[in-house]
Design a protein around this motif. Structure first.
Motif, PDB file in Angstrom:
ATOM      1  N   LEU B 130       0.884  -1.174   0.000  1.00  0.00           N
ATOM      2  CA  LEU B 130       0.000   0.000   0.000  1.00  0.00           C
ATOM      3  C   LEU B 130       0.918   1.218   0.000  1.00  0.00           C
ATOM      4  CD1 LEU B 130      -2.993   1.080   0.404  1.00  0.00           C
ATOM      5  CD2 LEU B 130      -2.367   1.276   2.788  1.00  0.00           C
ATOM      6  N   ARG B 131       1.065   1.865  -1.148  1.00  0.00           N
ATOM      7  CA  ARG B 131       2.018   2.965  -1.248  1.00  0.00           C
ATOM      8  C   ARG B 131       1.475   4.085  -2.134  1.00  0.00           C
ATOM      9  NH1 ARG B 131       3.557   1.109   2.522  1.00  0.00           N
ATOM     10  NH2 ARG B 131       5.455  -0.021   3.013  1.00  0.00           N
ATOM     11  N   LEU B 132       1.962   5.278  -1.864  1.00  0.00           N
ATOM     12  CA  LEU B 132       1.685   6.414  -2.739  1.00  0.00           C
ATOM     13  C   LEU B 132       2.544   6.238  -3.991  1.00  0.00           C
ATOM     14  CD1 LEU B 132       0.108   9.159  -2.562  1.00  0.00           C
ATOM     15  CD2 LEU B 132       2.272  10.182  -1.938  1.00  0.00           C
ATOM     16  N   VAL B 133       1.935   6.405  -5.173  1.00  0.00           N
ATOM     17  CA  VAL B 133       2.690   6.202  -6.409  1.00  0.00           C
ATOM     18  C   VAL B 133       3.735   7.321  -6.539  1.00  0.00           C
ATOM     19  CG1 VAL B 133       2.495   6.059  -8.927  1.00  0.00           C
ATOM     20  CG2 VAL B 133       0.700   5.107  -7.480  1.00  0.00           C
ATOM     21  N   PRO B 134       5.008   6.973  -6.757  1.00  0.00           N
ATOM     22  CA  PRO B 134       6.046   8.008  -6.827  1.00  0.00           C
ATOM     23  C   PRO B 134       5.763   8.971  -7.980  1.00  0.00           C
ATOM     24  CG  PRO B 134       6.912   5.857  -7.464  1.00  0.00           C
ATOM     25  CD  PRO B 134       5.557   5.625  -6.914  1.00  0.00           C
ATOM     26  N   GLY B 135       5.968  10.238  -7.692  1.00  0.00           N
ATOM     27  CA  GLY B 135       5.714  11.256  -8.705  1.00  0.00           C
ATOM     28  C   GLY B 135       4.290  11.789  -8.669  1.00  0.00           C
ATOM     29  N   TYR B 136       3.434  11.187  -7.911  1.00  0.00           N
ATOM     30  CA  TYR B 136       2.044  11.637  -7.792  1.00  0.00           C
ATOM     31  C   TYR B 136       1.738  11.936  -6.324  1.00  0.00           C
ATOM     32  CZ  TYR B 136       1.196   9.678 -12.456  1.00  0.00           C
ATOM     33  OH  TYR B 136       1.233   9.402 -13.798  1.00  0.00           O
ATOM     34  N   LYS B 187       7.978  14.414 -12.708  1.00  0.00           N
ATOM     35  CA  LYS B 187       6.796  13.553 -12.746  1.00  0.00           C
ATOM     36  C   LYS B 187       7.026  12.356 -13.660  1.00  0.00           C
ATOM     37  CE  LYS B 187       1.856  14.056 -12.737  1.00  0.00           C
ATOM     38  NZ  LYS B 187       0.737  14.919 -12.993  1.00  0.00           N
ATOM     39  N   SER B 188       6.733  11.188 -13.146  1.00  0.00           N
ATOM     40  CA  SER B 188       6.965   9.983 -13.915  1.00  0.00           C
ATOM     41  C   SER B 188       5.831   9.784 -14.912  1.00  0.00           C
ATOM     42  CB  SER B 188       7.047   8.805 -12.958  1.00  0.00           C
ATOM     43  OG  SER B 188       6.974   7.621 -13.679  1.00  0.00           O
ATOM     44  N   THR B 189       6.158   9.194 -16.016  1.00  0.00           N
ATOM     45  CA  THR B 189       5.103   8.921 -16.987  1.00  0.00           C
ATOM     46  C   THR B 189       4.525   7.534 -16.770  1.00  0.00           C
ATOM     47  OG1 THR B 189       6.804   8.194 -18.497  1.00  0.00           O
ATOM     48  CG2 THR B 189       5.976  10.447 -18.785  1.00  0.00           C
ATOM     49  N   SER B 190       5.294   6.666 -16.220  1.00  0.00           N
ATOM     50  CA  SER B 190       4.787   5.319 -15.978  1.00  0.00           C
ATOM     51  C   SER B 190       5.288   4.824 -14.618  1.00  0.00           C
ATOM     52  CB  SER B 190       5.262   4.375 -17.084  1.00  0.00           C
ATOM     53  OG  SER B 190       6.665   4.353 -17.085  1.00  0.00           O
ATOM     54  N   VAL B 191       4.633   3.754 -14.148  1.00  0.00           N
ATOM     55  CA  VAL B 191       5.009   3.188 -12.849  1.00  0.00           C
ATOM     56  C   VAL B 191       5.566   1.792 -13.085  1.00  0.00           C
ATOM     57  CG1 VAL B 191       4.172   2.578 -10.559  1.00  0.00           C
ATOM     58  CG2 VAL B 191       3.081   4.416 -11.819  1.00  0.00           C
ATOM     59  N   ASN B 210      -1.324   6.764 -17.616  1.00  0.00           N
ATOM     60  CA  ASN B 210      -2.743   6.950 -17.295  1.00  0.00           C
ATOM     61  C   ASN B 210      -3.312   5.735 -16.540  1.00  0.00           C
ATOM     62  OD1 ASN B 210      -2.747   5.080 -19.311  1.00  0.00           O
ATOM     63  ND2 ASN B 210      -3.974   6.282 -20.741  1.00  0.00           N
ATOM     64  N   PHE B 211      -2.448   4.785 -16.199  1.00  0.00           N
ATOM     65  CA  PHE B 211      -2.764   3.577 -15.408  1.00  0.00           C
ATOM     66  C   PHE B 211      -3.727   2.616 -16.134  1.00  0.00           C
ATOM     67  CE2 PHE B 211      -1.782   6.975 -12.408  1.00  0.00           C
ATOM     68  CZ  PHE B 211      -0.692   6.435 -11.775  1.00  0.00           C
ATOM     69  N   GLU B 212      -3.930   2.823 -17.420  1.00  0.00           N
ATOM     70  CA  GLU B 212      -4.889   1.987 -18.141  1.00  0.00           C
ATOM     71  C   GLU B 212      -4.288   0.651 -18.553  1.00  0.00           C
ATOM     72  OE1 GLU B 212      -8.135   2.316 -18.775  1.00  0.00           O
ATOM     73  OE2 GLU B 212      -8.076   4.048 -17.429  1.00  0.00           O
ATOM     74  N   THR B 213      -3.038   0.649 -18.946  1.00  0.00           N
ATOM     75  CA  THR B 213      -2.449  -0.601 -19.440  1.00  0.00           C
ATOM     76  C   THR B 213      -1.256  -1.021 -18.574  1.00  0.00           C
ATOM     77  OG1 THR B 213      -1.025   0.637 -20.917  1.00  0.00           O
ATOM     78  CG2 THR B 213      -3.099  -0.184 -21.851  1.00  0.00           C
ATOM     79  N   MET B 214      -1.018  -2.326 -18.586  1.00  0.00           N
ATOM     80  CA  MET B 214       0.117  -2.857 -17.833  1.00  0.00           C
ATOM     81  C   MET B 214       0.825  -3.880 -18.705  1.00  0.00           C
ATOM     82  SD  MET B 214       0.114  -4.628 -14.097  1.00  0.00           S
ATOM     83  CE  MET B 214      -0.658  -6.120 -14.586  1.00  0.00           C
ATOM     84  N   GLU B 215       2.131  -3.785 -18.808  1.00  0.00           N
ATOM     85  CA  GLU B 215       2.864  -4.779 -19.613  1.00  0.00           C
ATOM     86  C   GLU B 215       4.047  -5.330 -18.818  1.00  0.00           C
ATOM     87  OE1 GLU B 215       5.123  -3.469 -22.895  1.00  0.00           O
ATOM     88  OE2 GLU B 215       5.499  -1.478 -22.089  1.00  0.00           O
ATOM     89  N   LYS B 216       4.272  -6.624 -19.039  1.00  0.00           N
ATOM     90  CA  LYS B 216       5.410  -7.268 -18.361  1.00  0.00           C
ATOM     91  C   LYS B 216       6.673  -6.949 -19.146  1.00  0.00           C
ATOM     92  CE  LYS B 216       6.025 -11.790 -18.410  1.00  0.00           C
ATOM     93  NZ  LYS B 216       5.681 -13.191 -18.194  1.00  0.00           N
ATOM     94  N   ILE B 217       7.681  -6.432 -18.462  1.00  0.00           N
ATOM     95  CA  ILE B 217       8.900  -6.074 -19.202  1.00  0.00           C
ATOM     96  C   ILE B 217      10.080  -6.993 -18.876  1.00  0.00           C
ATOM     97  CG2 ILE B 217       8.342  -3.652 -19.640  1.00  0.00           C
ATOM     98  CD1 ILE B 217       9.948  -2.901 -17.182  1.00  0.00           C
ATOM     99  N   TRP B 218       9.972  -7.759 -17.813  1.00  0.00           N
ATOM    100  CA  TRP B 218      11.101  -8.636 -17.459  1.00  0.00           C
ATOM    101  C   TRP B 218      10.610  -9.743 -16.523  1.00  0.00           C
ATOM    102  CZ3 TRP B 218      14.023 -10.214 -13.228  1.00  0.00           C
ATOM    103  CH2 TRP B 218      15.294 -10.731 -13.517  1.00  0.00           C
ATOM    104  N   GLU B 219      11.196 -10.923 -16.659  1.00  0.00           N
ATOM    105  CA  GLU B 219      10.851 -12.017 -15.747  1.00  0.00           C
ATOM    106  C   GLU B 219      12.122 -12.769 -15.373  1.00  0.00           C
ATOM    107  OE1 GLU B 219       7.796 -14.648 -17.097  1.00  0.00           O
ATOM    108  OE2 GLU B 219       8.112 -16.064 -15.452  1.00  0.00           O
ATOM    109  N   ALA B 220      12.251 -13.079 -14.113  1.00  0.00           N
ATOM    110  CA  ALA B 220      13.460 -13.780 -13.661  1.00  0.00           C
ATOM    111  C   ALA B 220      13.376 -15.263 -14.043  1.00  0.00           C
ATOM    112  CB  ALA B 220      13.597 -13.640 -12.158  1.00  0.00           C
ATOM    113  N   LYS B 221      14.501 -15.921 -13.898  1.00  0.00           N
ATOM    114  CA  LYS B 221      14.584 -17.351 -14.176  1.00  0.00           C
ATOM    115  C   LYS B 221      15.065 -18.019 -12.901  1.00  0.00           C
ATOM    116  CE  LYS B 221      16.143 -19.845 -18.241  1.00  0.00           C
ATOM    117  NZ  LYS B 221      17.135 -19.842 -19.303  1.00  0.00           N
TER     118      LYS B 221
END
Lengths: 293, 441
Positions: B130-136, B187-191, B210-221
């Motif tokens: 539960l955190r305040l989004v950085p930059g907002y 101000k950050s553009t994305s989180v 705008n918090f509408e979309t979410m994409e996975k950018i990395w996954e550990a092995k």
């Protein structure tokens, strides 16, 4: 005359002389007590005053300060509250042993079947994990799971798991005395016993007390006149079972029903054997006047 | 020192005002100056996490799926019949719920995966972040064990659900990346956030501005099989980001982070150098379960990430599921133990504030504050209930008025010293004279 003042070179004479002096002192003391008793019989307030002034220090009375005794646990709701609030639902216990248990564990199970109310014994089989056993119990509305732990053909411990979400208690078992070995023992009946919990004073102690409260139904059969006592002294919990009779308005007769055994809390865990809430360690025994229950 | 403590059994938030050397377990030691109970809602609505979003606003998440916005006001303390001059002077907090949103939890995804889980108890959904989004200043992110990531908007002191995303369950943590934001102060553009859990490898996702979309950018092995060629269980428990690797290839995802897993392995990852950890070191004997991870010797961002790119210099504090809170270095050497056997229950909350204070609370119902560098206990307060979260509002010491009796005692002591000095002088004179006599003999 002090012993070092006895400068008699003969050892036997010296011993004799010393014994005489000691005997004389004992007699003086006995006479003093006799006369004091006589005086106190005539004036009982003197005895009260003397007893009030000369209070013996015991390990229990010198107990290290524990703030949880005064403050206690807060909030009406705690781990067992859900069970107590339901009230109408009686406890239903599943009793089992560790895997590959020997004769002693089954004999102890026979004893516990008589002691615990609404209990079902199931022989432990290979291949079932604790998680699965808890699931089976949950599906069959069991409220508690009791596991007897046997090691090297001796019963060493008891695990109580409150279902469905814990907590889990592990007690060490010692000083077990079989019913047959208690002189003048009676035969227990199937009545629901009354429960006496003594000296569970700290927050942890009250949690342990609640465990036993939740195991025995809240509506004892008074006509059975059976009572189970769980007496806590210096963190050892003494289990005793008696039948009482009111002989007259002042006198009560007790008949022990047995068995006798002593439990010591080793571990209290959150959930079904998950995070440790309290665990006994050998370091705790260093301080003789600190008690946790 | 002013603390806010979330207590489980009554579901309340307690305000504790105390000075250093407060210890409720010793009768004659300094006791807390004030313990105020606020917003009791019962065990089933216990507070799971708290975050300050401004000096007077607090957000809390509760076990019944509620997130509340709470206003903190400082009010004068009611002293009743007590003598005002003899009482310490401080204000107390008044907590008032001004807005809340509910229905943020969902048990269903956890029930379906419980069969393969190593956890024995029936799973219950709960909040893991539960955190305040950085930059907002008006966006709050909360994540649940069931893999829901909710973005809450704060408008006119009112909370509303802006958007909810789902990720693979179960989650043990969700850590927002704020290293770059905190440095550039723009101000950050994305989180960006990382999450993981039981049999759920660490993944990094990016949520659009705008918090509408979410994409996975990395996954550990997962790490290689062990010496018996058995799969090492995947169960990251906590993660802390480090600053990105300087001078790295800009075409690659550049994150650096450290994790602790369920078996007590400390792992360092650099996304520019592959998906497996660079190092994996066991910290706890007998594969004890590790639960907490904090860095103690480096500046931290508001979300507890590390403002340093060097892993080797870091010192950590970790906690296990029994009773140990240990200080370790990056080579897995144990530097010391907090509490020195005083902690008897599993620590469910450990946090480091300003590299100075270590806040610790857990199943043994004590709220403790330690000095990070010396590991000395600063205060210990019995709360009467299990703790799940703590916040240090301020670390100011409160002046205690000196009572008259203590003054008298001091005068008495001075007199004693004078008398003693005279007596000592006499003894010395006597000894000297006897020594002279002995010499003469």
């Amino acid at each position: 005359m002090a012993p070092d003042e006895l400068r008699v070179r003969n050892k036997m004479k010296r011993q004799q002389l010393f014994a005489d002096i000691k005997d004389q002192k004992n007699k003086e003391r006995h006479n003093m007590r006799k006369s004091r008793a006589k005086e106190e019989r005539e004036a009982p307030e003197m005895k009260d005053k003397r007893l009030k002034e000369n209070v013996t220090n015991t390990i229990d009375s010198l107990r290290v300060y524990d703030e949880t005794i005064e403050q206690g646990a807060e909030g009406e709701e705690s781990d067992f509250s859900q069970f107590f609030n339901n009230g109408s639902e009686p406890p239903k216990i599943l009793l089992t042993t560790n895997v590959n248990a020997k004769k002693n564990a089954y004999e102890f199970a026979n004893v516990l079947i008589e002691v615990l109310p609404n209990v079902t014994f199931v022989k432990r089989k290979f291949g079932y994990k604790l998680k699965e056993i808890v699931e089976f119990c949950g599906n069959r509305n069991y409220t508690d799971l009791v596991i007897i732990n046997e090691d090297k053909k001796k019963v060493t411990g008891l695990t109580f798991i409150h279902l469905p979400e814990g907590p889990t208690f592990y007690f060490k078992i010692s000083s077990y005395v079989d019913v047959q070995k208690i002189v003048g023992h009676g035969r227990a009946t199937s009545h629901i016993p009354e429960l006496i919990l003594n000296n569970f004073s700290t927050s942890l102690g009250k949690t342990v007390g609640k465990l036993f409260q939740s195991i025995f139904p809240q509506n004892p059969d008074f006509e059975g006149r059976q009572v189970i006592t769980l007496h806590n002294q210096r963190d050892y919990i003494f289990f005793r079972r008696h039948r009482y009779v009111f002989r007259n308005e002042e006198k009560i007769g007790l008949q022990e029903l047995g068995p006798q055994f002593t439990m010591k809390l080793q571990r209290l865990q959150h959930g079904i054997k998950e995070e440790t809430e309290w665990e006994h360690s050998t370091d705790m025994d260093k301080e003789k006047k600190k008690f946790y229950l | 020192m002013r603390l806010l403590v979330a207590c489980d059994d009554s579901g309340s938030i307690k305000e504790v005002v105390c000075n250093r050397k407060t210890d409720t377990s010793i009768q004659k030691a300094l006791q807390p100056l004030h313990v105020g109970v606020h917003l009791s809602e019962g065990l089933h609505s216990r507070v799971q996490d708290m975050a300050l979003i401004s000096e007077t606003l607090l957000v809390v998440s509760r076990a019944n799926g509620l997130v509340q916005l709470i206003e903190i006001n400082q009010v004068a303390r009611d002293l009743g019949d007590k003598n005002v001059d003899l009482e310490p002077k401080f204000e107390i907090s008044d907590l008032k719920v001004i807005s809340s949103v509910q229905g943020l939890l969902d048990d269903a995804p956890l029930l379906s995966i419980h069969k393969n889980s190593k956890k024995r108890s029936k799973p219950r959904d709960g909040f893991v972040a539960l955190r305040l989004v950085p930059g907002y200043t008006n966006r709050i992110l909360c994540a649940t064990k069931s893999g829901q990531i909710h973005i809450l908007s704060l408008h006119d002191r009112s909370l509303q659900i802006l958007k909810s995303h789902r990720v693979t369950a179960p989650l043990e943590f969700a850590q927002i990346y704020d290293n770059v934001v905190s440095k550039q102060k723009k101000k950050s553009t994305s989180v960006t956030l990382a999450y993981g859990g039981e049999e759920n490898l660490v993944k990094i996702v990016r949520i659009s501005g705008n918090f509408e979309t979410m994409e996975k950018i990395w996954e550990a092995k997962n790490v290689s099989n062990d010496r018996l060629d058995l799969k090492v269980p995947v169960w990251p428990m906590k993660l802390r980001f480090l600053d990105p690797v300087p001078d790295a290839d800009s075409s690659k995802v550049n994150f650096q982070f450290v994790t602790i897993n369920h078996l007590g392995h400390l792992r360092n990852y650099q996304t520019t150098r592959g998906r497996k950890p660079i190092s994996s070191q066991p910290l706890l004997a007998k594969n004890e379960i590790a639960t907490q991870l904090q860095v103690i010797n480096c500046d931290l961002t508001p979300l507890n990430n590390v403002k340093s790119a060097r892993f080797d210099d870091l010192k950590f504090v970790i906690a296990d599921s029994k009773k140990n809170v240990l200080s370790v270095d990056s080579s897995a050497n144990v530097l010391g133990k907090f509490g020195n056997g005083d902690i008897t229950g599993s620590p469910s909350f450990v946090n480091v504030v300003d590299q100075k204070y270590l806040l610790e609370g857990g199943l043994d119902s004590y709220a403790r504050v330690f000095d990070v560098s010396s590991r000395e206990p600063l205060c210990k307060c019995y709360m009467g209930a299990k703790l799940s979260s703590m916040l240090l509002l301020d670390d100011e010491e409160i002046d205690l008025p000196q009572s008259e009796t203590t003054g008298k005692k001091r005068v008495f002591k001075q007199r004693d010293e004078k008398v003693e000095a005279i007596e000592n002088e006499e003894i010395w004179q006597a000894l000297e004279s006897s020594a002279k006599k002995a010499k003469k003999d």
